[in-house]
Write a protein that holds these residues in place. Structure first.
Motif, PDB file in Angstrom:
ATOM      1  N   LYS A   1       0.858  -1.196   0.000  1.00  0.00           N
ATOM      2  CA  LYS A   1       0.000   0.000   0.000  1.00  0.00           C
ATOM      3  C   LYS A   1       0.889   1.238   0.000  1.00  0.00           C
ATOM      4  CE  LYS A   1      -0.705   0.810   4.967  1.00  0.00           C
ATOM      5  NZ  LYS A   1      -0.113   2.107   5.160  1.00  0.00           N
ATOM      6  N   PRO A   2       0.351   2.374  -0.457  1.00  0.00           N
ATOM      7  CA  PRO A   2       1.177   3.595  -0.423  1.00  0.00           C
ATOM      8  C   PRO A   2       1.454   4.023   1.021  1.00  0.00           C
ATOM      9  CG  PRO A   2      -0.845   3.929  -1.702  1.00  0.00           C
ATOM     10  CD  PRO A   2      -0.982   2.611  -1.028  1.00  0.00           C
ATOM     11  N   TYR A   3       2.664   4.566   1.239  1.00  0.00           N
ATOM     12  CA  TYR A   3       3.010   5.101   2.565  1.00  0.00           C
ATOM     13  C   TYR A   3       2.465   6.525   2.687  1.00  0.00           C
ATOM     14  CZ  TYR A   3       6.316   1.376   3.796  1.00  0.00           C
ATOM     15  OH  TYR A   3       6.890   0.181   4.138  1.00  0.00           O
ATOM     16  N   ALA A   4       1.144   6.650   2.640  1.00  0.00           N
ATOM     17  CA  ALA A   4       0.536   7.983   2.752  1.00  0.00           C
ATOM     18  C   ALA A   4       0.232   8.244   4.222  1.00  0.00           C
ATOM     19  CB  ALA A   4      -0.749   8.026   1.939  1.00  0.00           C
ATOM     20  N   ALA A   5       0.537   9.453   4.684  1.00  0.00           N
ATOM     21  CA  ALA A   5       0.256   9.766   6.090  1.00  0.00           C
ATOM     22  C   ALA A   5      -0.087  11.238   6.230  1.00  0.00           C
ATOM     23  CB  ALA A   5       1.456   9.417   6.962  1.00  0.00           C
ATOM     24  N   SER A   6      -0.890  11.518   7.247  1.00  0.00           N
ATOM     25  CA  SER A   6      -1.252  12.908   7.540  1.00  0.00           C
ATOM     26  C   SER A   6      -0.209  13.527   8.468  1.00  0.00           C
ATOM     27  CB  SER A   6      -2.627  12.942   8.197  1.00  0.00           C
ATOM     28  OG  SER A   6      -2.526  12.376   9.483  1.00  0.00           O
ATOM     29  N   GLY A   7      -0.434  14.773   8.870  1.00  0.00           N
ATOM     30  CA  GLY A   7       0.502  15.460   9.761  1.00  0.00           C
ATOM     31  C   GLY A   7       0.656  14.766  11.113  1.00  0.00           C
ATOM     32  N   ALA A   8      -0.338  13.980  11.515  1.00  0.00           N
ATOM     33  CA  ALA A   8      -0.272  13.325  12.830  1.00  0.00           C
ATOM     34  C   ALA A   8       0.949  12.413  12.911  1.00  0.00           C
ATOM     35  CB  ALA A   8      -1.550  12.529  13.075  1.00  0.00           C
ATOM     36  N   TYR A   9       1.280  11.723  11.822  1.00  0.00           N
ATOM     37  CA  TYR A   9       2.449  10.830  11.845  1.00  0.00           C
ATOM     38  C   TYR A   9       3.729  11.633  12.077  1.00  0.00           C
ATOM     39  CZ  TYR A   9       6.142   7.647  10.583  1.00  0.00           C
ATOM     40  OH  TYR A   9       7.305   6.903  10.635  1.00  0.00           O
ATOM     41  N   ILE A  10       3.883  12.705  11.323  1.00  0.00           N
ATOM     42  CA  ILE A  10       5.104  13.520  11.439  1.00  0.00           C
ATOM     43  C   ILE A  10       5.182  14.132  12.839  1.00  0.00           C
ATOM     44  CG2 ILE A  10       6.317  15.563  10.516  1.00  0.00           C
ATOM     45  CD1 ILE A  10       5.090  14.827   7.759  1.00  0.00           C
ATOM     46  N   ASP A  11       4.028  14.535  13.363  1.00  0.00           N
ATOM     47  CA  ASP A  11       3.995  15.102  14.716  1.00  0.00           C
ATOM     48  C   ASP A  11       4.406  14.058  15.753  1.00  0.00           C
ATOM     49  OD1 ASP A  11       3.518  17.060  16.620  1.00  0.00           O
ATOM     50  OD2 ASP A  11       1.459  16.391  16.948  1.00  0.00           O
ATOM     51  N   ARG A  12       3.925  12.828  15.582  1.00  0.00           N
ATOM     52  CA  ARG A  12       4.244  11.769  16.559  1.00  0.00           C
ATOM     53  C   ARG A  12       5.735  11.421  16.538  1.00  0.00           C
ATOM     54  NH1 ARG A  12       0.594   8.558  14.947  1.00  0.00           N
ATOM     55  NH2 ARG A  12       1.777   6.996  13.782  1.00  0.00           N
ATOM     56  N   MET A  13       6.334  11.438  15.358  1.00  0.00           N
ATOM     57  CA  MET A  13       7.701  10.930  15.226  1.00  0.00           C
ATOM     58  C   MET A  13       8.774  12.019  15.235  1.00  0.00           C
ATOM     59  SD  MET A  13       7.001   7.830  15.335  1.00  0.00           S
ATOM     60  CE  MET A  13       8.744   7.410  15.436  1.00  0.00           C
ATOM     61  N   SER A  14       8.395  13.289  15.384  1.00  0.00           N
ATOM     62  CA  SER A  14       9.390  14.366  15.293  1.00  0.00           C
ATOM     63  C   SER A  14       9.029  15.523  16.209  1.00  0.00           C
ATOM     64  CB  SER A  14       9.459  14.896  13.856  1.00  0.00           C
ATOM     65  OG  SER A  14       8.371  15.779  13.604  1.00  0.00           O
ATOM     66  N   ASP A  15       9.934  16.506  16.264  1.00  0.00           N
ATOM     67  CA  ASP A  15       9.602  17.758  16.958  1.00  0.00           C
ATOM     68  C   ASP A  15       9.420  18.906  15.949  1.00  0.00           C
ATOM     69  OD1 ASP A  15      12.188  18.134  16.085  1.00  0.00           O
ATOM     70  OD2 ASP A  15      13.023  18.632  18.050  1.00  0.00           O
ATOM     71  N   TYR A  16       9.258  18.557  14.678  1.00  0.00           N
ATOM     72  CA  TYR A  16       9.149  19.592  13.644  1.00  0.00           C
ATOM     73  C   TYR A  16       7.932  20.498  13.861  1.00  0.00           C
ATOM     74  CZ  TYR A  16      12.406  16.769  10.766  1.00  0.00           C
ATOM     75  OH  TYR A  16      13.472  16.070  10.279  1.00  0.00           O
ATOM     76  N   CYS A  17       6.814  19.890  14.241  1.00  0.00           N
ATOM     77  CA  CYS A  17       5.544  20.647  14.252  1.00  0.00           C
ATOM     78  C   CYS A  17       5.566  21.773  15.289  1.00  0.00           C
ATOM     79  CB  CYS A  17       4.370  19.713  14.502  1.00  0.00           C
ATOM     80  SG  CYS A  17       4.299  18.377  13.289  1.00  0.00           S
ATOM     81  N   ALA A  18       6.354  21.581  16.359  1.00  0.00           N
ATOM     82  CA  ALA A  18       6.410  22.609  17.409  1.00  0.00           C
ATOM     83  C   ALA A  18       6.916  23.932  16.841  1.00  0.00           C
ATOM     84  CB  ALA A  18       7.299  22.133  18.544  1.00  0.00           C
ATOM     85  N   GLY A  19       7.745  23.860  15.804  1.00  0.00           N
ATOM     86  CA  GLY A  19       8.291  25.095  15.231  1.00  0.00           C
ATOM     87  C   GLY A  19       7.654  25.451  13.895  1.00  0.00           C
ATOM     88  N   CYS A  20       6.428  25.011  13.687  1.00  0.00           N
ATOM     89  CA  CYS A  20       5.791  25.233  12.373  1.00  0.00           C
ATOM     90  C   CYS A  20       4.627  26.211  12.499  1.00  0.00           C
ATOM     91  CB  CYS A  20       5.278  23.898  11.834  1.00  0.00           C
ATOM     92  SG  CYS A  20       4.631  23.984  10.159  1.00  0.00           S
TER      93      CYS A  20
END
Ligand code: FAD
Ligand code: DLZ
Ligand code: SF4
Length: 530
Positions: A437-456
Motif C-alpha cells: 500500500k502507499p506510505y501515505a500519512a497525515s501530519g499526525a504521523y510527522i507530529d508523533r515521530m518528530s519535533d518539527y511541528c512545534a516550530g511550524c
C-alpha cells in the motif's frame, strides 16, 4: 593519514592484456572485474567523465565523494603494483563519456579483451552493451559478487511468485546466509522486531556525533575541482567530511557499531530538527561505492549482538535493512527495468515545486529536511519516505521529476537503489510491485515521530482553515482522488471507512484546501532554483 600519491604513475601496457573497468561505484578490491588480474599485462581503467556528473546535476558533495574515493582507490591499486590508467576530469583529451574513454583506452593499450563488472545503473549497462556491438574485441560483463544475492538468485526467487514481498525474500536470505539463525529458526523466535522499533526520540536522549574525516591533499584538490567545474550544482561543499578510503569507512563502521547500533532499533523512525543523523549508520554511500561490503557490515552487527553489545531489535532491524531491503530493491530494479521507471500508477503529473531546491517553505518539516539534504547530501530513511516522499505522493508530483531530485541530492544515490525506493516505496508509482500500500500519512504521523511541528506555523491538529497542516487535507484529498485505484486495497479499508463518514461539506472543504495549496506551489525551473 598522509595522502597516497595521485595520479599514480603508469607505464604502457604490452598489447594483448585485459583492460579492466572500475566504475565510480565499484571501489572494492574484491571486484569481479579485478579477478585474476595479471599486473604484467593488464590495465585498470578508471574515468572521471563529465557526463556522469551532469546527466543529472548531482549534489556537489556527491561528485567530490565519488571523485576523491576513485582517486584514493586508484592510488591503492597502484601501490600494489597494478597498472592504473586514470583519466582525470581536467585531462584536455577527456571525451567525457564512459564509452568515449573506453574507446580511447583501447587504442592506448591494445588489449585482447575488456572486462567489466555489472554496473549499478541500467543506463550504463545499456551503453556498455551498445559499445560491445561496435568493438572488435570482446567486452565481458561479470556478475557483481559484492551483493549477497546475484541478479540470477533474485530472478529464481521471484519466478512463479504472485507477490514479491520483501519479508519473504528476507527470510530466505536469512536462511541462505545463516545470519541471526539458530538452525532453521530465527534467533529470538521471530523474524521481525519492527513493532519495537517505532519510538519517538525523547528530548533527553543525545545521539552520538557521527565521525567526520578531514580532507587530505587528494580530497582538497577534488573539492577545488568540484567547486570550479560544477558551481551551479545543488548543495554545499562546506564541512565535507565523508570517508573516501576503505580504512576510514571501516572506522565509520566501528563507530556506528559501538555508539549508535545499540539504539538504532528504538529510534529508527524518529526525526529531530537540526539532527539529521540520530542513531543511523550513515554507511550507505560507503556500501554503495564499494568501500564497505554488505557481508562485513552485517557480520559486524551480528557480532555485536552475540557479544551482548547491542540488543536483538536493533541488530535484526539493521540487518533487515541491508540483507533484506537493500538486496530486495536491487533485485526488483534489475528484474523490472527499463519498463519499471515508466509506470505512473496515479498518473501524477504535477511539476516539482521550487522549494525542493531552495528549501524556503513554511512547512517546517520539509524546510528542515531540504536544508539538511543541501548541507549533508544525507537524510535518513523516514525523512526521505515520510516527509519528502509522502509530500510528493500526496501532492501528485510527477514521479520522473521526484526520482531525478532523489538521484541528485543524496550521496548514496545510485539508480539501482534510488529508483525502487522512490518509484515503488515512496510514490507507489509501480502500482504495488514493491509495497502492498502507499506510505501515505497525515501530519499526525510527522507530529508523533518528530519535533518539527512545534516550530511550524501550521498545526497538525487542525484539519482545515489557514492553520491546518497541509499534510492533513492533502492526505484525505489523495485518498478521495484515487478512490478508484485504492479503495479495494484491504490495507486501506480503515481510512476509506473514515472517509465515507465525512459529509459532502467536509469533502468539499478538503478538496478546496488541497486545490488552493497545490495551485500556489511554484514549479521548479531547471538550474535556477537554489
Ligand atoms: P540506516 O538507516 O542506518 O540503515 C542501514 C543501511 O541499510 C543503509 O546504509 C542502507 O545501506 C541500508 N538500507 C536501509 N534502508 C534501505 C532501503 N530502503 N533500500 C536500500 N537499502 C537500505 N538508499 C540508498 O542507499 N540510496 C538511495 O538513493 C536511497 N534513496 C531512497 C529514497 C527514498 C524515497 C527512500 C524512502 C529510501 C531511500 N534509500 C536509499 C534507503 C535509505 O533511506 C538509505 O539507505 C538510508 O537512509 C541511508 O542512511 P544510513 O546509512 O544512515 O542508513
Ligand atoms: C556519480 C558518478 C559521478 C559523479 N562521476 C563518475 C565518474 O566520473 N566516473 C565514474 O566511473 N562514475 C561516476 N559516477 C558513478 C556513475 O554515474 C554510476 O552511478 C555508476 O557507474 C553506476 O553505473
Ligand atoms: Fe510538517 Fe504539518 Fe508538522 Fe508543519 S504541522 S511541521 S507542515 S507535519
Amino acid at each position: 593519514m598522509s595522502a597516497p600519491p595521485f595520479p599514480p604513475p603508469t607505464s604502457p601496457a604490452p598489447p594483448g592484456g585485459t583492460l579492466r573497468l572500475v566504475l565510480g561505484d565499484q571501489l572494492s578490491h574484491s571486484l569481479s572485474a579485478l579477478d585474476g588480474l595479471d599486473p604484467l599485462r593488464d590495465t585498470v581503467l578508471m574515468m572521471e567523465v563529465r557526463d556522469e556528473a551532469t546527466h543529472v546535476r548531482h549534489h556537489a558533495q556527491k561528485i567530490a565523494l565519488f571523485f576523491s574515493a576513485m582517486r584514493h582507490f586508484a592510488a591503492e591499486l597502484a601501490a600494489q603494483g597494478i597498472r592504473v590508467d586514470y583519466v582525470r576530469l581536467d585531462d584536455p583529451a577527456n571525451s567525457h563519456s564512459f564509452t568515449g574513454e573506453i574507446a580511447r583506452a583501447v587504442v592506448r593499450h591494445a588489449p585482447a579483451r575488456i572486462l567489466a563488472t555489472e554496473p549499478g545503473e541500467w543506463r550504463v549497462e545499456d551503453a556498455l552493451l551498445a559499445l560491445r556491438e561496435e568493438l572488435s574485441i570482446p567486452l565481458e560483463i561479470a556478475p557483481d559478487t559484492r551483493f549477497f544475492a546475484t541478479r540470477g538468485d533474485f530472478e529464481r526467487w521471484a519466478e512463479g511468485r504472485r507477490g514479491l514481498r520483501m519479508e519473504f525474500f528476507y527470510r530466505q536470505m536469512r536462511r541462505d546466509h545463516a545470519l541471526l539463525m539458530e538452525g532453521e529458526e530465527p534467533v529470538g523466535g521471530r523474524w521481525n522486531f519492527d513493532a519495537e522499533n517505532r519510538e519517538a526520540l525523547p528530548a533527553t536522549v543525545q545521539p552520538p556525533a557521527p565521525p567526520r574525516f578531514a580532507p587530505d591533499a587528494i580530497t582538497a584538490e577534488v573539492l577545488a575541482l568540484t567547486a570550479r567545474e560544477f558551481p551551479s550544482h545543488f548543495g554545499t561543499l562546506d564541512g565535507f567530511g565523508w570517508a573516501v578510503t576503505r580504512e576510514d569507512a571501516l572506522t565509520a563502521l566501528d563507530h556506528f557499531i559501538a555508539h549508535a547500533l545499540p539504539r538504532f532499533g528504538d529510534y529508527q523512525d524518529a526525526m529531530r530538527a537540526g539532527d539529521p543523523f540520530l542513531f543511523h549508520a550513515i554507511l550507505s554511500p560507503y556500501l554503495n561505492i564499494g568501500l564497505l561490503e554488505p557481508r562485513e557490515v552485517c557480520a559486524a552487527a551480528e557480532r555485536a549482538f552475540h557479544e551482548g553489545a547491542a540488543p536483538l531489535n536493533a541488530v535484526e532491524g539493521f540487518i533487515r535493512q541491508i540483507l533484506g531491503w537493500r538486496e530486495y530493491v536491487r533485485g526488483i530494479y534489475w528484474l523490472k527495468m527499463p519498463d519499471y521507471a515508466r509506470s505512473n500508477h496515479f498518473n501524477a503529473t504535477r511539476p516539482l515545486p521550487r522549494f525542493f531546491w531552495h528549501g524556503q517553505t513554511d512547512l517546517a518539516c520539509l524546510a528542515h529536511v531540504v536544508a539538511e539534504t543541501r548541507d549533508h547530501a544525507y537524510a535518513h530513511h523516514i525523512q526521505r519516505l515520510m516527509v519528502i516522499g509522502n509530500f510528493a505522493l500526496l501532492a501528485g508530483l510527477d514521479p520522473a521529476a521526484v526520482e531525478e531530485w532523489f538521484l541528485v541530492v543524496y550521496a548514496d544515490a545510485v539508480e539501482w537503489v534510488e529508483l525502487p525506493n522512490v518509484h515503488g516505496m515512496a510514490l507507489f508509482a509501480d502500482g504495488g510491485v514493491l509495497g502492498s500500500k502507499p506510505y501515505a500519512a497525515s501530519g499526525a504521523y510527522i507530529d508523533r515521530m518528530s519535533d518539527y511541528c512545534a516550530g511550524c506555523r501550521y498545526s497538525p491538529k487542525e484539519k482545515s482553515g489557514p492553520k491546518a497542516c497541509p499534510f492533513n487535507y492533502l492526505y484525505w484529498d489523495f485518498l478521495d482522488r484515487n478512490r478508484e485505484t485504492l479503495a479495494r486495497n484491504p490495507r486501506l479499508a480503515m481510512p476509506y471507512r473514515n472517509l465515507a463518514r465525512f459529509d459532502e461539506a467536509r469533502r468539499h472543504t478538503i478538496r478546496a484546501d488541497a486545490a488552493r495549496f497545490l495551485d500556489a506551489l511554484e514549479p521548479a525551473q531547471a538550474g535556477r532554483d537554489w
